[in-house]
Design a protein around this motif. Structure first.
Motif, PDB file in Angstrom:
ATOM      1  N   PHE A 205       0.836  -1.210   0.000  1.00 55.24           N
ATOM      2  CA  PHE A 205       0.000   0.000   0.000  1.00 55.24           C
ATOM      3  C   PHE A 205       0.870   1.259   0.000  1.00 55.24           C
ATOM      4  CE2 PHE A 205      -2.073   3.458   2.265  1.00 55.24           C
ATOM      5  CZ  PHE A 205      -3.260   3.580   1.561  1.00 55.24           C
ATOM      6  N   PHE A 206       1.848   1.313   0.906  1.00 53.79           N
ATOM      7  CA  PHE A 206       2.669   2.525   1.006  1.00 53.79           C
ATOM      8  C   PHE A 206       3.618   2.662  -0.192  1.00 53.79           C
ATOM      9  CE2 PHE A 206       1.473   2.256   5.550  1.00 53.79           C
ATOM     10  CZ  PHE A 206       0.966   3.541   5.683  1.00 53.79           C
ATOM     11  N   THR A 207       4.094   1.546  -0.727  1.00 54.91           N
ATOM     12  CA  THR A 207       4.903   1.612  -1.955  1.00 54.91           C
ATOM     13  C   THR A 207       4.079   2.202  -3.085  1.00 54.91           C
ATOM     14  OG1 THR A 207       6.271  -0.277  -1.315  1.00 54.91           O
ATOM     15  CG2 THR A 207       6.160   0.247  -3.665  1.00 54.91           C
ATOM     16  N   ARG A 208       2.861   1.698  -3.225  1.00 52.81           N
ATOM     17  CA  ARG A 208       1.972   2.195  -4.283  1.00 52.81           C
ATOM     18  C   ARG A 208       1.638   3.675  -4.064  1.00 52.81           C
ATOM     19  NH1 ARG A 208      -3.026   2.513  -6.438  1.00 52.81           N
ATOM     20  NH2 ARG A 208      -3.386   1.420  -8.406  1.00 52.81           N
ATOM     21  N   PHE A 209       1.460   4.062  -2.801  1.00 54.03           N
ATOM     22  CA  PHE A 209       1.145   5.455  -2.470  1.00 54.03           C
ATOM     23  C   PHE A 209       2.306   6.374  -2.859  1.00 54.03           C
ATOM     24  CE2 PHE A 209       1.439   8.944   0.659  1.00 54.03           C
ATOM     25  CZ  PHE A 209       0.251   9.606   0.369  1.00 54.03           C
ATOM     26  N   ILE A 213       1.931   9.464  -5.615  1.00 54.72           N
ATOM     27  CA  ILE A 213       2.086  10.906  -5.349  1.00 54.72           C
ATOM     28  C   ILE A 213       3.228  11.516  -6.153  1.00 54.72           C
ATOM     29  CG2 ILE A 213       1.096  10.718  -3.036  1.00 54.72           C
ATOM     30  CD1 ILE A 213       3.922  10.934  -1.890  1.00 54.72           C
ATOM     31  N   HIS A 214       4.072  10.661  -6.728  1.00 49.30           N
ATOM     32  CA  HIS A 214       5.146  11.164  -7.582  1.00 49.30           C
ATOM     33  C   HIS A 214       4.799  11.033  -9.066  1.00 49.30           C
ATOM     34  CE1 HIS A 214       7.464  10.894  -3.802  1.00 49.30           C
ATOM     35  NE2 HIS A 214       8.169  11.882  -4.326  1.00 49.30           N
ATOM     36  N   GLY A 215       3.538  10.828  -9.320  1.00 46.11           N
ATOM     37  CA  GLY A 215       3.059  10.866 -10.704  1.00 46.11           C
ATOM     38  C   GLY A 215       3.353   9.629 -11.519  1.00 46.11           C
ATOM     39  N   ILE A 216       3.661   8.519 -10.857  1.00 47.36           N
ATOM     40  CA  ILE A 216       3.981   7.285 -11.584  1.00 47.36           C
ATOM     41  C   ILE A 216       2.697   6.475 -11.726  1.00 47.36           C
ATOM     42  CG2 ILE A 216       5.397   5.198 -11.571  1.00 47.36           C
ATOM     43  CD1 ILE A 216       7.322   6.824  -9.689  1.00 47.36           C
ATOM     44  N   ARG A 217       2.297   6.228 -12.952  1.00 47.35           N
ATOM     45  CA  ARG A 217       1.033   5.563 -13.255  1.00 47.35           C
ATOM     46  C   ARG A 217       1.289   4.348 -14.147  1.00 47.35           C
ATOM     47  NH1 ARG A 217       0.214   9.019 -10.152  1.00 47.35           N
ATOM     48  NH2 ARG A 217      -1.431  10.612 -10.084  1.00 47.35           N
ATOM     49  N   THR A 287      13.622   7.107 -12.132  1.00 44.25           N
ATOM     50  CA  THR A 287      13.768   5.724 -12.584  1.00 44.25           C
ATOM     51  C   THR A 287      12.458   5.175 -13.122  1.00 44.25           C
ATOM     52  OG1 THR A 287      15.556   5.274 -11.021  1.00 44.25           O
ATOM     53  CG2 THR A 287      14.328   3.373 -11.842  1.00 44.25           C
ATOM     54  N   PHE A 288      11.371   5.351 -12.351  1.00 45.44           N
ATOM     55  CA  PHE A 288      10.117   4.700 -12.708  1.00 45.44           C
ATOM     56  C   PHE A 288       9.252   5.524 -13.662  1.00 45.44           C
ATOM     57  CE2 PHE A 288      10.907   2.766  -8.369  1.00 45.44           C
ATOM     58  CZ  PHE A 288      11.463   1.609  -8.902  1.00 45.44           C
ATOM     59  N   LEU A 289       9.643   6.758 -13.910  1.00 38.99           N
ATOM     60  CA  LEU A 289       8.969   7.534 -14.949  1.00 38.99           C
ATOM     61  C   LEU A 289       9.583   7.280 -16.322  1.00 38.99           C
ATOM     62  CD1 LEU A 289       8.264  11.031 -13.318  1.00 38.99           C
ATOM     63  CD2 LEU A 289       6.581   9.350 -14.092  1.00 38.99           C
ATOM     64  N   ILE A 293      10.972   0.952 -17.379  1.00 39.05           N
ATOM     65  CA  ILE A 293      10.749   0.197 -16.142  1.00 39.05           C
ATOM     66  C   ILE A 293       9.337   0.455 -15.627  1.00 39.05           C
ATOM     67  CG2 ILE A 293      11.512  -0.177 -13.776  1.00 39.05           C
ATOM     68  CD1 ILE A 293      14.289   0.624 -14.577  1.00 39.05           C
ATOM     69  N   GLU A 294       8.613  -0.621 -15.385  1.00 31.68           N
ATOM     70  CA  GLU A 294       7.233  -0.531 -14.926  1.00 31.68           C
ATOM     71  C   GLU A 294       7.088  -1.304 -13.619  1.00 31.68           C
ATOM     72  OE1 GLU A 294       3.059   0.558 -16.145  1.00 31.68           O
ATOM     73  OE2 GLU A 294       5.092   1.292 -16.474  1.00 31.68           O
ATOM     74  N   PRO A 295       6.817  -0.622 -12.486  1.00 29.27           N
ATOM     75  CA  PRO A 295       6.633  -1.335 -11.208  1.00 29.27           C
ATOM     76  C   PRO A 295       5.349  -2.159 -11.212  1.00 29.27           C
ATOM     77  CG  PRO A 295       7.150   0.984 -10.844  1.00 29.27           C
ATOM     78  CD  PRO A 295       6.820   0.838 -12.294  1.00 29.27           C
ATOM     79  N   LEU A 296       5.440  -3.399 -10.806  1.00 34.47           N
ATOM     80  CA  LEU A 296       4.263  -4.266 -10.760  1.00 34.47           C
ATOM     81  C   LEU A 296       3.284  -3.843  -9.675  1.00 34.47           C
ATOM     82  CD1 LEU A 296       5.897  -7.736 -11.433  1.00 34.47           C
ATOM     83  CD2 LEU A 296       4.102  -6.668 -12.796  1.00 34.47           C
ATOM     84  N   GLU A 297       3.776  -3.114  -8.671  1.00 33.12           N
ATOM     85  CA  GLU A 297       2.871  -2.635  -7.613  1.00 33.12           C
ATOM     86  C   GLU A 297       1.757  -1.746  -8.177  1.00 33.12           C
ATOM     87  OE1 GLU A 297       6.521  -3.907  -5.428  1.00 33.12           O
ATOM     88  OE2 GLU A 297       6.105  -2.905  -7.330  1.00 33.12           O
TER      89      GLU A 297
END
Length: 673
Positions: A205-209, A213-217, A287-289, A293-297
């Protein structure tokens, strides 16, 4: 001497000697030392042993038979037990069934049989080793000085069934939390189950949060561009994470080649805790923008978290096992009753976080492969419960491809199954079948043969070679190249360089550098020691603390964990290595691997079956003798290297730097690019 007493110990401090000094009768004392070298044990307790007649029992001669017994027992046992042993009227597979063909047995750690995780394989090997000792030696009494409470119970129960007297010392090393959560107290284990469940859900939950909030979708559903996906874990499997130069460890050769032919995305599980991710939030955002790289979370919804949080079936599973099934446990291994060891292992799996994590991973992969056009999802063969979650989530929606990236030996039980077992799982009508990938790629001819034995159909099995070591080739020794590399790496030209490569196992790594420390004092004038740690077992602080206290004249250096390994191997004279693929890499680069083997730990070296092309070291005296022979030229390396081609083919297939292209050719042939 009349009375013979064997002390079984796994603690470096020989506190039992104080009690031994109070024994009035004439006694000859023997120790079986578990987990570290006998020389280190004697050195640490030299003063204590002076008043008594004591020696450490050599167990090297029993190791091979003990390993053979374990190899014959454990894979068959883990196959048979959950299917055929009825506990309270039902089997474990029946207990753990879920809808949609999911069986939670495959998502927990026990089914993996890995000697690198958990404690059950280590415990069973110790029992096998002790069995060989008892079969070949005679003692009047036994003293048990063990910090592992479960093993202590098992051994004391087994020895007490005979006529000899057994004295048990209840020592308490700093593992009280572990003892609390693995004892047979239902409420403590239920608390563990609920707490770890909440911890997993809170972490996701907190990883996804933080990502949100940093605009990673997540990628939009409208994205119809075909994708080749590479599964990884970030940052634990990346070099230079959170920097523009970050690089995945396993796919660093394959990825650039794939990018020339397809749209490639890394789908990663974030291995950092939310607190660490927050501290690195600016770098993580960049990194994630990135489009790579796409986070599975991102594919785990809040509703999924509540669904798993409110799902009480795992608690009911454990209660069923605890109250109705566990009383019927009666497994045996050789002459040992292993009920308490196996019971603790099952409780750890049923109450652990791994099942919950893998259910969420399965959900994420299912949603990912439903929303996006993914032609193939490629992943390393590393942790089987995690891989089974990927295979189940991706089933029939994309092509899943598992790649064996590292070497293994016959003690890596996770790669060994009952004969033709995997063939059973290819039939989707079989109940409780393990998920499987659509295709396997293996690195060498030996794992190819083992996969055939395991039952993988030949049409689903391919051989690629050393994909993770794609830049490795067979070389001959070149003295001029060695000198040039030493200048480049700021290493002395004249000294003998011993490169020390520690393995993944922390216990083995520490014991290995401790053994070398005893030798280093004798070799200090002409040797330089280079230490390079495994990225999963960072013991640099221990090395620095140990060697800084030995002598100012000892020349040692601790290398960067991501430094140029092959350059350091080429610059060295010889390589001291544990149970890791680096032994085979050194062999390819024309450096003799000195393979450290502690006979009280499972041998995990890929060269364990090829003793004629490497030197196996199990004591400081043996290491000293071998190093001196190599230095003087008395021990020639030519004989070793003349036999390496066949061995390297078994491990790495063809070291022709074409492993990545074989995978590319396969993907093109299947029209997946």
């Amino acid at each position: 001497m009349g009375h013979r007493i064997l002390v079984i110990c796994d603690q470096l401090e020989a506190g039992w000697v104080k009690e031994a000094q109070c024994v009035e009768q004439d006694v000859e004392w023997f120790s079986v030392v578990l987990g570290f070298s006998a020389t280190r044990y004697l050195r640490e307790n030299r003063a204590l042993f002076q008043p008594i007649h004591h020696s450490v029992l050599p167990v090297e001669q029993y190791g091979e038979k003990a390993q053979q017994n374990l190899q014959e027992f454990y894979p068959e046992f883990v196959y048979h037990f959950p299917r055929h042993v009825r506990l309270g009227g039902r089997t474990l597979l029946e207990l753990l069934r879920r809808k949609n063909g999911v069986n939670l047995w495959w998502f927990g750690e026990t089914c993996e049989k890995s000697p690198l995780r958990g404690s059950i394989t280590k415990q069973l090997y110790i029992l096998a080793l002790l069995q060989e000792v008892l079969n070949n030696e005679s003692f009047d009494s036994f003293w048990i000085w063990l910090g592992d409470p479960d093993l202590r119970t098992c051994i004391s129960k087994g020895l007490s069934s005979g006529n000899q007297s057994v004295r048990i010392f209840k020592i308490h090393p700093p593992r009280k939390i572990r003892e609390l959560i693995t004892k047979s107290h239902g409420f403590a284990l239920i608390f563990r189950l609920i707490a770890l469940r909440c911890l997993v859900i809170g972490r996701v939950f907190f990883t996804r949060f933080i990502l949100f909030i940093h605009g990673i979708r997540p990628l939009p559903k409208s994205n119809k561009r075909p994708i080749v996906g590479l599964f990884s874990r970030y940052p634990v499997l990346w070099r230079n994470p959170y920097t523009p130069t970050h690089e995945e460890r396993y796919f660093s050769y394959l990825e650039p080649l794939l990018r020339e032919n397809a749209h490639v995305l890394y789908f990663v599980l974030i291995s950092d805790a939310p607190s660490k991710l927050w501290r690195n939030r600016d770098q993580a955002r960049k990194t994630f923008l990135s489009p790579q790289i796409e986070p599975l979370e991102l594919y785990i919804h809040v509703s999924d978290l509540f669904k798993h949080l409110l799902d009480l079936r795992q608690i009911l599973n454990f209660l069923t096992y605890h109250y109705w099934m566990s009383p019927d446990l009666q497994p045996k291994f050789l002459s040992w009753d292993i009920t308490n060891l196996w019971d603790v292992e099952l409780r750890r799996t049923l109450t652990g976080a791994e099942i919950q994590q893998n259910l969420l991973l399965m959900t994420a992969v299912d949603r990912l492969t439903t929303q996006l056009h993914i032609n193939a999802l490629i992943h390393p063969l590393e942790f089987q419960p995690m891989e089974r979650a990927i295979w189940k989530g991706a089933h029939k929606k994309t092509v899943s491809i598992g790649i064996q990236h590292s070497s293994y030996c016959r003690n890596h039980f996770m790669y060994f199954f009952k004969e033709k077992e995997l063939k059973e799982y290819c039939n989707e009508m079989v109940k409780d079948a393990s998920p499987l990938p659509d295709y396997y790629f293996v690195a060498g001819t030996w794992p190819f043969e083992m996969m055939i034995y395991n039952g993988v159909p030949t049409e689903r099995l391919n051989i690629c070679g050393a994909i993770r070591y794609n830049n490795l080739a067979v070389e001959e020794f070149n003295i001029e190249k060695q000198k040039q590399l030493r200048k480049k790496l700021s290493l002395p030209i004249e000294k003998v360089i011993l490169l020390v490569l520690t393995p993944q196992s922390r216990d083995e790594s520490i014991d290995m550098v401790e053994v070398l420390a005893q030798v280093a004092l004798e070799l200090k004038e002409s040797f330089i020691f280079l230490f390079k740690c495994h990225y999963h077992s960072r013991i640099e602080e221990h090395i620095e603390q140990l060697y800084s206290q030995l002598s100012e004249k000892i020349d040692y250096r601790i290398l960067d964990v991501d430094g140029p390994l092959y350059d350091y191997i080429r610059a060295s004279n010889m390589v001291f290595v544990g149970g890791t693929t680096a032994a085979a890499e050194a062999l390819a680069l024309a450096r003799l691997p000195l393979v450290y083997v502690n006979p009280t730990l499972l041998n995990l070296s890929p060269l364990m079956d090829f003793s004629d092309i490497s030197e196996f070291i199990s004591s400081p005296d043996q290491l000293t003798t071998t190093l001196e022979k190599l230095k003087s030229g008395e021990l020639s390396t030519k004989l070793f290297f003349s036999k390496r081609s066949k061995v390297l083919e078994k491990i790495f297939y063809k070291l022709d730097r074409q492993a990545d292209r074989r995978i590319l050719s396969f993907l093109k042939g299947k029209e997946l690019l």
